[in-house]
Design an enzyme around this catalytic site. Structure first.
Site, PDB file in Angstrom:
ATOM      1  CG  HIS A 222      -0.663  -0.242   2.509  1.00  0.00           C
ATOM      2  ND1 HIS A 222       0.289   0.488   3.132  1.00  0.00           N
ATOM      3  CD2 HIS A 222      -1.116  -1.139   3.415  1.00  0.00           C
ATOM      4  CE1 HIS A 222       0.412   0.070   4.377  1.00  0.00           C
ATOM      5  NE2 HIS A 222      -0.410  -0.928   4.560  1.00  0.00           N
TER       6      HIS A 222
ATOM      7  CG  HIS B 157      -3.295  -6.006  13.154  1.00  0.00           C
ATOM      8  ND1 HIS B 157      -4.251  -5.020  13.237  1.00  0.00           N
ATOM      9  CD2 HIS B 157      -2.344  -5.532  12.296  1.00  0.00           C
ATOM     10  CE1 HIS B 157      -3.886  -4.005  12.459  1.00  0.00           C
ATOM     11  NE2 HIS B 157      -2.747  -4.292  11.872  1.00  0.00           N
TER      12      HIS B 157
ATOM     13  CD  GLU C 183      -2.919  -3.035   7.787  1.00  0.00           C
ATOM     14  OE1 GLU C 183      -2.213  -2.900   8.802  1.00  0.00           O
ATOM     15  OE2 GLU C 183      -2.788  -2.338   6.751  1.00  0.00           O
TER      16      GLU C 183
ATOM     17  CG  ASP D  46      -0.914  -7.144   6.681  1.00  0.00           C
ATOM     18  OD1 ASP D  46      -1.922  -6.669   7.206  1.00  0.00           O
ATOM     19  OD2 ASP D  46       0.238  -6.831   7.032  1.00  0.00           O
TER      20      ASP D  46
ATOM     21  CG  HIS E 143      -0.276  -0.763  12.060  1.00  0.00           C
ATOM     22  ND1 HIS E 143      -0.735  -1.247  10.869  1.00  0.00           N
ATOM     23  CD2 HIS E 143       0.039   0.527  11.825  1.00  0.00           C
ATOM     24  CE1 HIS E 143      -0.675  -0.333   9.942  1.00  0.00           C
ATOM     25  NE2 HIS E 143      -0.215   0.765  10.485  1.00  0.00           N
TER      26      HIS E 143
ATOM     27  CG  ASP F 238       1.475  -4.909  11.887  1.00  0.00           C
ATOM     28  OD1 ASP F 238       1.850  -5.774  11.084  1.00  0.00           O
ATOM     29  OD2 ASP F 238       0.433  -4.254  11.748  1.00  0.00           O
TER      30      ASP F 238
ATOM     31  CE1 TYR G   2       6.434  -4.117   9.257  1.00  0.00           C
ATOM     32  CE2 TYR G   2       6.696  -3.171  11.443  1.00  0.00           C
ATOM     33  CZ  TYR G   2       5.991  -3.958  10.553  1.00  0.00           C
ATOM     34  OH  TYR G   2       4.837  -4.576  10.968  1.00  0.00           O
TER      35      TYR G   2
ATOM     36  CG  HIS H 169       4.937  -8.015   8.439  1.00  0.00           C
ATOM     37  ND1 HIS H 169       4.272  -8.558   7.361  1.00  0.00           N
ATOM     38  CD2 HIS H 169       4.064  -7.165   9.014  1.00  0.00           C
ATOM     39  CE1 HIS H 169       3.045  -8.049   7.301  1.00  0.00           C
ATOM     40  NE2 HIS H 169       2.899  -7.207   8.299  1.00  0.00           N
TER      41      HIS H 169
HETATM   42 FE1  FEO Z   1      -1.050  -3.573  10.374  1.00  0.00          FE
HETATM   43 FE2  FEO Z   1       0.966  -6.080   8.985  1.00  0.00          FE
HETATM   44  O1  FEO Z   1      -0.601  -5.053   9.314  1.00  0.00           O
END
Ligand code: FEO
Length: 394
Positions: free
Chosen positions: A24, A78, A80, A82, A145, A164, A192, A225
């Site tokens: 994004h 989370h 989100e 992903d 996040h 995150d 990041y 991640h």
């Molecule tokens: Fe806030 Fe990796 O998503």
């Protein structure tokens, strides 16, 4: 990528996204990973899922270790996408699983996926969930996040799964911090942090203090991640504290755009003057640079200098876009200023400074504007401008 056992019966079952280059808008030049973890205990538990194009791979990984129908809990740290967008698919196989999330997580998952018939267990900071031989402890982490975010801590094994937080967009065939290049790892971790978590700096400092107060002393930090911090979890925690405090080096970053090379000439003269004072300085032509990389360099810089020609009585559109991004990220503890060339009315530096002040950034004035192209005399003014910046941050 093969499944990896972090500790007895605790497995990484995530996926590596080698190909992604645009997360994004964040240029992920080294790809990323979506980490999910399976805990095989009396109660089989999946912690987080992966981005939906990889949902079949996640299911296959789980099936190597357990029957998905036997999954008791799916912890959704989370919402989100992903981390949650393969949850509806996985749930088709894990029909008896209870979804464990914060209250806001439940709201988000319900809105995203119409999860009216899902069974939820909402948790708050300090709540625990016994799986048999091990216990999960939850810590709400709003804005790290998103408002729904939480950390999951495996008490007996000392493994923190903070989603995150402490992540990196870094695809690798290795899963652990001590197996990859340390320079690249810290570079990606800083990038990041700067591009995703920097707006929440004060929350990060408080959250780390709060987690320490809960006697959470992770031997391993397994984010959602990138690689898992096993050799030195304190290293990334210490870096987060420093970044959150706005700790800066003797360093300046020049970000500019140019139409016919005049603002570029000014940029180089300013750079030379700052460098001549022994200060490290980096220069980025905005249209030729990775914005996420620029922001990473701003993270620990003491001065940021924005250069723009005047176009239609204001700044160049690329600089305006950059200002929108950087002011939203709210970097701390820096001095900002601007320079640029103009043809007749000017306006670029005036409008840049206005935007900087509206964002409550510290602005060093006056800025430097030069008509058409800098003469030799005006290049001297650029040098003096650079020297003034160097004296301010030196
Ligand atoms: Fe806030 Fe990796 O998503």
């Amino acid at each position: 990528m093969p499944i990896v056992e972090l500790a007895e019966n605790i497995y990484w079952v995530g996926v590596v996204d080698w190909d992604i280059r645009d997360f994004h808008g964040y240029e992920t030049r080294r790809g990323t990973t979506y980490n999910a973890y399976l805990i095989v205990d009396d109660k089989t538990t999946l912690v987080d899922t992966v981005k939906y194009p990889f949902q079949s791979k996640l299911l296959a990984n789980i099936q190597e270790l357990a029957n998905p129908e036997k999954i008791d809990y799916i912890v959704a740290n989370h919402v989100e996408k992903d981390h949650s967008s393969s949850l509806p698919y996985i749930r088709q196989f894990a029909r008896n699983a209870t979804i464990v999330s914060t209250g806001r997580g439940k709201d988000g998952l319900t809105k995203y996926y119409g999860a009216e018939d899902w069974t939820f267990r909402t948790v708050k900071t300090g709540d625990e969930l016994n799986l048999g031989n091990r216990t999960l402890q939850f810590v709400e982490a709003p804005m790290l996040h998103w408002p729904d975010s939480m950390f999951t801590y495996l008490k007996e094994d000392g493994i923190l799964m903070p989603n995150d937080a402490f992540g990196q967009h870094y695809a690798s065939s290795q899963r652990y911090d001590d197996e990859v290049d340390q320079g690249v790892l810290m570079d990606e971790a800083a990038k990041y942090y700067a591009n995703i978590l920097m707006p929440f700096a004060s929350l990060i400092t408080r959250k780390i203090e709060e987690v320490s107060g809960l006697a959470v002393e992770p031997k391993m930090i397994a984010p959602s991640h990138g690689v898992i911090w096993r050799s030195s979890p304190n290293k990334i925690v210490k870096s987060y504290l420093e970044w959150s405090e706005g700790k800066a080096q003797s360093k300046a970053v020049i970000v500019y755009d140019t139409m016919w090379g005049s603002t570029q000439k000014m940029a180089y003269a300013i750079l030379d003057a700052i460098a001549s004072k022994g200060i490290r300085v980096l220069l980025f032509h905005l249209r030729r640079s990775d914005v996420a990389e620029i922001v990473k360099e701003i993270l620990d810089a003491k001065a940021v200098i924005l250069g723009s020609p005047t176009l239609n009585n204001s700044m160049f559109p690329t600089i305006s876009n950059f200002l929108t991004y950087i002011t939203g990220l709210r970097p701390r503890g820096k001095v900002w200023t601007s320079f640029g060339s103009y043809g007749w009315g000017g306006g670029a530096t005036r409008d840049i400074n206005k935007r900087l002040k509206e964002a409550r950034f510290e602005v060093l004035e006056p800025s430097l504007s030069i008509k058409y192209a800098p003469s030799l005399e005006e290049l001297k003014k650029c040098e003096e401008f650079g020297q003034k910046i160097a004296e301010t941050i030196g």
